[in-house]
Scaffold this motif. Structure first.
Motif, short mmCIF file in Angstrom:
data_model
loop_
_atom_site.label_atom_id
_atom_site.label_comp_id
_atom_site.label_asym_id
_atom_site.label_seq_id
_atom_site.Cartn_x
_atom_site.Cartn_y
_atom_site.Cartn_z
N PHE A 151 -11.27 1.01 6.18
CA PHE A 151 -11.46 1.30 4.76
C PHE A 151 -12.59 0.47 4.15
N LEU A 180 -3.99 -4.72 7.56
CA LEU A 180 -5.31 -4.07 7.55
C LEU A 180 -6.41 -5.05 7.97
N LYS A 224 -5.38 -4.09 12.44
CA LYS A 224 -3.99 -4.05 11.97
C LYS A 224 -3.63 -5.33 11.23
N PRO A 281 0.82 -1.21 0.00
CA PRO A 281 0.00 0.00 0.00
C PRO A 281 0.86 1.26 0.00
N GLY A 282 0.59 2.16 -0.93
CA GLY A 282 1.27 3.45 -0.97
C GLY A 282 2.67 3.42 -1.57
N VAL A 300 -4.14 2.57 -4.77
CA VAL A 300 -3.03 2.90 -3.88
C VAL A 300 -2.35 1.63 -3.36
N GLY A 301 -2.58 0.52 -4.03
CA GLY A 301 -1.84 -0.70 -3.72
C GLY A 301 -2.45 -1.60 -2.67
N VAL A 302 -3.70 -1.33 -2.27
CA VAL A 302 -4.35 -2.16 -1.25
C VAL A 302 -5.15 -3.26 -1.93
N GLU A 357 -7.28 8.47 7.54
CA GLU A 357 -7.94 9.22 6.48
C GLU A 357 -8.43 8.30 5.39
N GLU A 358 -9.38 8.76 4.63
CA GLU A 358 -9.91 7.95 3.55
C GLU A 358 -8.93 7.81 2.39
N CYS A 359 -7.98 8.74 2.28
CA CYS A 359 -7.09 8.68 1.12
C CYS A 359 -5.98 7.65 1.28
N LEU A 360 -5.63 7.30 2.51
CA LEU A 360 -4.63 6.30 2.85
C LEU A 360 -3.22 6.62 2.37
N SER A 361 -3.06 6.89 1.09
CA SER A 361 -1.72 7.14 0.56
C SER A 361 -1.55 8.61 0.20
N TYR A 399 -9.59 0.67 -3.28
CA TYR A 399 -8.26 1.11 -2.83
C TYR A 399 -7.12 0.43 -3.56
N ASN A 431 -0.96 -6.58 4.26
CA ASN A 431 -1.21 -5.13 4.20
C ASN A 431 -1.43 -4.52 5.58
N ASP A 458 -1.62 6.97 5.88
CA ASP A 458 -2.48 7.54 6.90
C ASP A 458 -3.75 6.70 6.99
N ASP A 459 -3.80 5.80 7.98
CA ASP A 459 -4.97 4.93 8.03
C ASP A 459 -6.15 5.57 8.75
#
Lengths: 227, 313
Positions: free
Chosen positions: B126, B137, B143, A136-137, B25-27, A198-202, B22, B135, A195-196
């Protein structure tokens, strides 16, 4: 542009064979249009270097209709062209000290450049987000100057520290979290890229413009950087 | 109002139908590996289609109901007991406060889905409860950690008056040789006739290297001339052919982009069968028509989401 079916609810569009800023601009623009016009029929969108993978929600649309709408939007894109594309600009502080530039020796040996020269080259260039993935990100940024081209490590590290700034081939990236990885580490950013809450995450999105700015150890620590 | 985990087993995870929107963004989307079993477990309890369940890989698993509720168990062929009395899978049952549920090691299949009436009520990250360890998540901790002994999973106690059973024709048999339908998309046309022939005529074996990310197979190598390939989005079920020619089928926790050539995708129906396959299972691939597969998936979603339009939009 070529629209190909992939599975029951997915379609891939190939924009070009060439990885470059122009292809990235086209893809970024197309993504914006797809997001706004396909709205709730779109369940996921995966832009990459030269393509976009789109998945639809089969409870909202059928695959054939989804493809018809995609073709219509691509025609719109052709007609409108690439004007007025707003681009997100990100400046990222990086500490290039030897204790965090884990591969500074290998990079200098391979390129024949002093490490200070590598830092200069790395910070002078303006990069674009060509793709996001791996973890992620994790943003693939390109292109790095030719002189600092270096292959991935022969055997990847089991744990690359969070925030590590690294290079491989003609690309550079930042590890948003600690993970295994084979890129050559040349510095570390104190900025948290995930940023977990926020909705944008990355922090990054496809097509963003990224610059690196060299900071000293004191600033790195003051900004919350960890050695 | 909870289920106390006494023995979590090697890999028990909170799952729903996945985390969508998502991947850019790689999720990874993640979600239940066998959606057929997952859907039926919720259906038996009249749950919303996306209500969270426990995906139990292998077992054994042991837990105590702290409150009376109805529950269901679908998926692998396992010995399961409530307070020591054997009960059947692909069925729903009532439990009283203090009842102990025990699930053994599968005789056939790999994953069991345990649902409670109303679903487990952990907070979403999310948009989903799905646990993705890689991840970091989802899940109880948010986590990405797997369930551990002593974990307490909250739910809202509701008892359904009747026990129900999935009609026999919808209960799959997990066999030693399985037929897997392939949608011949992605780079299929770029493979040689010889490579395609090998792929469809040979048997491939499921190796021990299987996880929620991908299933590695072993068999006669499939050749692909062009080695350098630009990374692109990876769809569910994509069949990657790396340089050694041994197929890797990308599952729910797959990475979002990758640069291997792909023979196409396993159709959704057969991904559920594959998700229950254990090492040593033999696979024969066949060509599956894409629009037939789409119609089938559409029909399935229409059936399971009917009347409870929640979900993973």
């Amino acid at each position: 542009m070529q629209v190909n079916l992939v599975n029951e609810n997915s379609v891939i569009i190939y924009f070009s064979d060439i990885v470059c800023a122009e292809t990235t601009d086209k893809i970024t623009h197309a993504c914006q249009l797809f997001r706004s016009e396909l709205s709730d029929t779109l369940s996921d969108i995966v832009p990459s270097y030269t393509s976009i993978l789109l998945s639809c929600n089969l409870r909202k649309t059928g695959l054939q209709n989804f493809v018809i709408n995609i073709r219509r939007i691509l025609n719109e894109l052709d007609n409108v062209g690439l004007t007025n594309l707003a681009r997100n600009k990100i400046v990222l502080p990086v500490y290039y000290g030897q204790e965090v530039a884990l591969d500074h020796r290998d990079v200098s040996l391979h390129t024949g450049l002093a490490f200070s020269e590598i830092v200069k080259l790395h910070t002078e260039e303006c990069y674009r987000v060509f793709a996001i993935g791996f973890t992620p990100g994790f943003a693939f940024l390109g292109n790095t100057p030719k002189e600092m081209t270096i292959p991935r490590k022969a055997s990847p590290r089991l744990n690359v520290p969070k925030g590590s700034v690294a290079i491989a081939d003609r690309q550079t990236a930042i590890y948003p979290s600690q993970s295994p990885g084979g890129w050559q580490v040349i510095g570390r950013t104190p900025v948290d890229l995930l940023d977990d809450s926020e909705e944008c995450l990355s922090k990054f999105a496809m097509g963003d413009e990224v610059h690196f700015e060299s900071i000293d150890k004191q600033t790195f620590l003051a900004m919350g950087g960890q050695l | 109002m909870a289920l106390d985990i006494i023995q979590a087993g090697p890999l028990s995870l909170l799952q729903d139908l996945g985390r969508y929107g998502y991947q850019d963004v790689g999720v990874t989307p993640g979600g239940a590996m066998d959606t057929h079993a997952f859907h039926w477990a919720n259906q038996l309890l009249n749950n919303p289609a996306n209500a969270a369940q426990i995906e139990i890989t292998m077992g054994p698993f042991k837990a105590c109901f702290k409150q009376s509720t109805s529950f269901s168990l679908c998926g692998a062929d396992v010995v399961v007991s409530l307070n020591g009395n054997t009960i059947t899978t692909w069925s729903s049952w009532q439990a009283k406060a203090g009842d102990i549920l025990e699930i053994g090691y599968p005789k056939q299949g790999l994953r069991s889905y345990l649902a409670v009436s109303g679903g487990f009520t952990s907070p979403k990250t999310f948009g989903s409860i799905s646990t993705v360890i890689r991840n970091k998540l989802g899940g109880l901790s948010k986590k990405g950690s797997k369930l551990a002994n002593g974990d307490i999973l909250p739910f809202i106690a509701q008892v359904q008056p009747h026990s129900r059973k999935v009609p026999q024709q919808f209960i799959p048999e997990y066999k030693d040789i399985i037929n897997i339908g392939v949608l011949t998309t992605y780079q299929f046309h770029q493979f040689s006739e010889e490579a395609k022939k090998t792929f469809f005529n040979e048997l491939y074996t499921v190796t021990p290297e299987i996880d929620r990310m991908g299933y590695r197979l072993k068999g006669k190598p499939i050749e692909f001339a062009e080695q350098s390939f630009v990374s692109e989005g990876i769809a569910l079920g994509a069949i990657q052919i790396p340089a050694n020619g041994q197929p890797i089928i990308l599952m729910r926790d797959r990475q979002t982009i990758g640069g291997y050539p792909k023979m196409g995708c396993v159709c959704n129906r057969d991904l559920n069968i594959l998700a229950q396959a254990t090492p040593g299972t033999q696979i024969r691939f066949f060509e599956q028509d894409l629009y037939e597969a789409e119609a089938e998936l559409h029909q399935e979603q229409h059936y399971f989401f009917k009347g409870n339009g929640d979900g993973n939009d």
